[in-house]
Motif scaffolding. Structure first.
Motif, mmCIF file in Angstrom:
data_model
loop_
_atom_site.group_PDB
_atom_site.id
_atom_site.type_symbol
_atom_site.label_atom_id
_atom_site.label_comp_id
_atom_site.label_asym_id
_atom_site.label_seq_id
_atom_site.Cartn_x
_atom_site.Cartn_y
_atom_site.Cartn_z
ATOM 1 N N VAL A 188 -26.938 -16.379 -4.895
ATOM 2 C CA VAL A 188 -26.829 -14.921 -4.766
ATOM 3 C C VAL A 188 -25.710 -14.450 -5.675
ATOM 4 C CG1 VAL A 188 -26.262 -13.048 -3.147
ATOM 5 C CG2 VAL A 188 -27.683 -14.962 -2.394
ATOM 6 N N GLN A 189 -25.908 -13.291 -6.291
ATOM 7 C CA GLN A 189 -24.862 -12.695 -7.110
ATOM 8 C C GLN A 189 -24.202 -11.534 -6.373
ATOM 9 O OE1 GLN A 189 -26.722 -11.506 -10.763
ATOM 10 N NE2 GLN A 189 -26.428 -13.489 -11.742
ATOM 11 N N LEU A 190 -22.890 -11.461 -6.495
ATOM 12 C CA LEU A 190 -22.154 -10.282 -6.058
ATOM 13 C C LEU A 190 -22.128 -9.331 -7.245
ATOM 14 C CD1 LEU A 190 -20.314 -8.735 -4.069
ATOM 15 C CD2 LEU A 190 -18.390 -10.040 -4.997
ATOM 16 N N GLN A 191 -22.903 -8.255 -7.166
ATOM 17 C CA GLN A 191 -23.071 -7.379 -8.322
ATOM 18 C C GLN A 191 -22.038 -6.261 -8.390
ATOM 19 O OE1 GLN A 191 -27.263 -6.151 -8.082
ATOM 20 N NE2 GLN A 191 -27.616 -7.626 -9.713
ATOM 21 N N PHE A 192 -21.488 -5.913 -7.239
ATOM 22 C CA PHE A 192 -20.581 -4.764 -7.178
ATOM 23 C C PHE A 192 -19.775 -4.864 -5.901
ATOM 24 C CE2 PHE A 192 -19.817 -0.539 -5.357
ATOM 25 C CZ PHE A 192 -19.169 0.126 -6.393
ATOM 26 N N CYS A 193 -18.490 -4.537 -5.987
ATOM 27 C CA CYS A 193 -17.656 -4.517 -4.787
ATOM 28 C C CYS A 193 -16.622 -3.411 -4.942
ATOM 29 C CB CYS A 193 -16.969 -5.869 -4.588
ATOM 30 S SG CYS A 193 -16.022 -5.982 -3.032
ATOM 31 N N ALA A 194 -16.461 -2.598 -3.906
ATOM 32 C CA ALA A 194 -15.468 -1.535 -3.909
ATOM 33 C C ALA A 194 -14.740 -1.538 -2.576
ATOM 34 C CB ALA A 194 -16.121 -0.179 -4.161
ATOM 35 N N THR A 195 -13.442 -1.272 -2.617
ATOM 36 C CA THR A 195 -12.640 -1.271 -1.393
ATOM 37 C C THR A 195 -11.791 -0.008 -1.327
ATOM 38 O OG1 THR A 195 -10.807 -2.450 -2.475
ATOM 39 C CG2 THR A 195 -12.496 -3.781 -1.388
ATOM 40 N N ALA A 209 -16.488 8.622 -0.241
ATOM 41 C CA ALA A 209 -16.153 8.231 -1.611
ATOM 42 C C ALA A 209 -16.726 6.855 -1.949
ATOM 43 C CB ALA A 209 -14.636 8.239 -1.797
ATOM 44 N N LEU A 210 -16.647 5.919 -0.996
ATOM 45 C CA LEU A 210 -17.215 4.586 -1.220
ATOM 46 C C LEU A 210 -18.724 4.661 -1.417
ATOM 47 C CD1 LEU A 210 -15.478 2.004 1.154
ATOM 48 C CD2 LEU A 210 -15.378 2.101 -1.331
ATOM 49 N N PHE A 211 -19.389 5.456 -0.589
ATOM 50 C CA PHE A 211 -20.846 5.577 -0.695
ATOM 51 C C PHE A 211 -21.253 6.229 -2.012
ATOM 52 C CE2 PHE A 211 -22.221 5.387 4.077
ATOM 53 C CZ PHE A 211 -21.732 4.103 4.143
ATOM 54 N N LEU A 212 -20.511 7.229 -2.449
ATOM 55 C CA LEU A 212 -20.811 7.879 -3.730
ATOM 56 C C LEU A 212 -20.614 6.896 -4.887
ATOM 57 C CD1 LEU A 212 -19.157 11.354 -3.092
ATOM 58 C CD2 LEU A 212 -21.604 10.937 -3.483
ATOM 59 N N GLN A 213 -19.554 6.095 -4.811
ATOM 60 C CA GLN A 213 -19.305 5.077 -5.838
ATOM 61 C C GLN A 213 -20.420 4.038 -5.842
ATOM 62 O OE1 GLN A 213 -15.462 3.273 -5.386
ATOM 63 N NE2 GLN A 213 -15.585 2.123 -7.288
ATOM 64 N N LEU A 214 -20.853 3.676 -4.645
ATOM 65 C CA LEU A 214 -21.947 2.719 -4.502
ATOM 66 C C LEU A 214 -23.228 3.264 -5.135
ATOM 67 C CD1 LEU A 214 -22.992 0.090 -3.166
ATOM 68 C CD2 LEU A 214 -23.399 1.416 -1.097
ATOM 69 N N ALA A 215 -23.563 4.495 -4.793
ATOM 70 C CA ALA A 215 -24.790 5.105 -5.306
ATOM 71 C C ALA A 215 -24.762 5.212 -6.829
ATOM 72 C CB ALA A 215 -24.989 6.481 -4.680
ATOM 73 N N TRP A 239 -20.025 5.756 9.411
ATOM 74 C CA TRP A 239 -20.924 5.639 8.268
ATOM 75 C C TRP A 239 -22.118 6.588 8.373
ATOM 76 C CZ3 TRP A 239 -25.956 4.437 9.204
ATOM 77 C CH2 TRP A 239 -26.269 3.733 10.365
ATOM 78 N N LEU A 240 -22.581 6.873 9.606
ATOM 79 C CA LEU A 240 -23.779 7.692 9.764
ATOM 80 C C LEU A 240 -23.575 9.105 9.225
ATOM 81 C CD1 LEU A 240 -26.668 7.701 10.780
ATOM 82 C CD2 LEU A 240 -25.814 8.360 13.041
ATOM 83 N N GLU A 241 -22.385 9.655 9.456
ATOM 84 C CA GLU A 241 -22.114 11.016 8.986
ATOM 85 C C GLU A 241 -22.017 11.094 7.464
ATOM 86 O OE1 GLU A 241 -18.722 12.623 10.967
ATOM 87 O OE2 GLU A 241 -19.651 12.555 12.956
ATOM 88 N N GLN A 242 -21.824 9.942 6.813
ATOM 89 C CA GLN A 242 -21.725 9.911 5.349
ATOM 90 C C GLN A 242 -22.970 9.316 4.694
ATOM 91 O OE1 GLN A 242 -19.158 11.578 4.417
ATOM 92 N NE2 GLN A 242 -18.367 11.611 6.506
#
Length: 319
Positions: A188-195, A209-215, A239-242
Motif C-alpha cells: 500500500v502507498q501512503l499518497q498524502f498525509c496532513a496534520t 481546513a484538513l478536509f479542504l486540503q484533502l479534497a 467530522w460530520l459537520e465538516q
C-alpha cells in the motif's frame, strides 16, 4: 516520484475485548459480547484487560499493557526502530510525559534502544504522523522495517467518571498494538498525509481546513473513508459537520467504515487498530481504490491520510 509501498511484516495486539492477536483480528467479523463494569454504583458497558483500580497511576496502567503486548513479541522489538504512539500530551516537555518515558525505559530498556526510535505523544492522530515518518525512513534506509507501537487506556478515574455521568458515550476500553511495517512491491502507498494541532475551541475550522486540503489533493472519488467513531456523538459531530467540504471526492459509492465500534474506545491505540484494519483489508482484497483514514485526538491533534494499493499506479502529490 512514487512513494515506497509498504505492508505489515509482523503484528501483535492485546485489546480489552481480545487479549491476543488472533482474538483481536476476529473482532471485525465476530462482534464481541457486551461486558459491564460496576463503577461507583453505575453499570457501564466497558471492555478492559484488567479491572480498573481507582488508585492506580495511569503510567503504571500503560506499562502493564505494554508488558502484556511484549509477551506475544518474544523479543522482536530488541534493537529495532520503534515509533511509540502514546496518549495525547499537549505539552512536548510535559513532566508527566517525561516521567512515563523514564519509567518505560527502566522497565523495557530494549524498547527504545535504537538511535532511530521516536515518540509520538499525540493520541490517535499520532499514528498517521508516525506512519508518514516511517514511510520516509523505509524509503531512505533501504526498506529497513519500522515498528509502530501504541498503547492507551480509558481505565482512568476521571474518564470513567465522565462515562458514568453521561458526558461520554460508547464503550471505554484499552489496548496495545505493535505493527512491523516494511517496504514491499505489492503493498500500500501512503499518497498524502496532513496534520493539524489546534485548541479544541477551533476544532471545527481545523477539521474543515484538513478536509479542504484533502479534497484539493484527490483526483478521483474515494472508495472508503475510515473514521474514529466508537459511539460518542461528540466525536461524530467533529467530522460530520465538516463532511460537506469533501464534496466532489465522495459519492454514492464511497463507504464509511467505523472499525472501533467492534473494539470500544481505545484512544491512541484505536488509531493503530484502524490502520491495521485498512492494511489488512487491502491485503485480503476486501477494499480497492483510494482510502482515507481520519484521526481526531481528544484535545489538539488531527490527521488525515490517503492510501492506495501500489499496483494502482495513481499520481502522488507532495504536501
Amino acid at each position: 516520484m512514487a512513494n515506497t509501498a509498504f505492508c505489515i511484516k509482523q503484528q501483535a495486539m492485546t485489546l480489552g475485548y481480545a487479549s491476543d492477536t488472533l482474538a483481536a483480528a476476529a473482532l471485525q467479523v465476530l462482534p464481541p459480547e457486551p461486558r459491564y463494569l460496576n463503577w461507583r454504583g453505575e453499570m457501564l458497558p466497558a471492555a478492559f484487560l484488567f479491572a480498573p483500580v481507582p488508585e492506580q497511576q495511569f503510567t503504571d496502567r500503560l506499562l502493564d499493557l505494554l508488558a502484556k503486548l511484549q509477551q506475544q513479541l518474544d523479543g522482536a522489538l530488541h534493537n529495532q526502530t520503534v515509533y511509540l504512539i502514546l496518549p495525547e500530551y499537549a505539552e512536548p516537555d510535559s513532566s508527566t510525559l517525561n516521567s512515563l518515558l523514564q519509567q518505560l525505559m527502566r522497565r523495557f530498556p530494549e524498547l527504545l534502544q535504537s538511535d532511530s526510535c521516536r515518540v509520538f505523544p499525540h493520541g490517535s492522530a499520532g499514528v498517521l504522523m508516525a506512519l508518514n515518518a516511517a514511510q520516509q525512513h523505509i524509503s531512505t534506509q533501504g526498506n529497513e522495517p519500522v515498528w509502530l507501537v501504541a498503547a492507551d487506556s480509558m481505565a482512568q478515574t476521571s474518564v470513567l467518571d465522565a462515562y458514568a455521568a453521561g458526558e461520554l458515550s460508547g464503550v471505554p476500553s484499552e489496548g496495545a498494538i505493535a505493527l512491523c511495517i516494511t517496504g514491499c512491491q505489492s503493498g500500500v502507498q501512503l499518497q498524502f498525509c496532513a496534520t493539524d494541532a489546534q485548541p479544541a475551541s477551533t476544532v471545527q475550522s481545523a477539521v474543515a481546513a484538513l478536509f479542504l486540503q484533502l479534497a484539493a489533493n484527490l483526483k478521483t472519488p474515494l472508495k472508503q473513508l475510515y473514521f474514529p467513531d466508537s459511539g460518542d456523538p461528540q466525536l461524530t459531530e467533529q467530522w460530520l459537520e465538516q463532511y460537506q467540504h469533501l464534496h466532489g471526492v465522495v459519492d454514492s459509492e464511497t463507504s464509511l467504515i467505523f472499525p472501533s465500534y467492534a473494539t470500544g474506545e481505545l484512544g491512541a491505540c484505536g488509531g493503530l487498530y484502524r490502520l491495521w484494519h485498512v492494511l489488512q483489508a487491502y491485503e485480503q482484497g476486501r477494499i480497492t481504490g483510494q482510502t482515507v483514514q481520519c484521526e481526531l485526538s481528544a484535545r489538539l491533534f488531527r490527521a488525515v491520510a490517503v492510501f492506495a494499493p501500489s499496483e494502482a499506479g495513481l499520481d502522488n502529490k507532495d504536501v
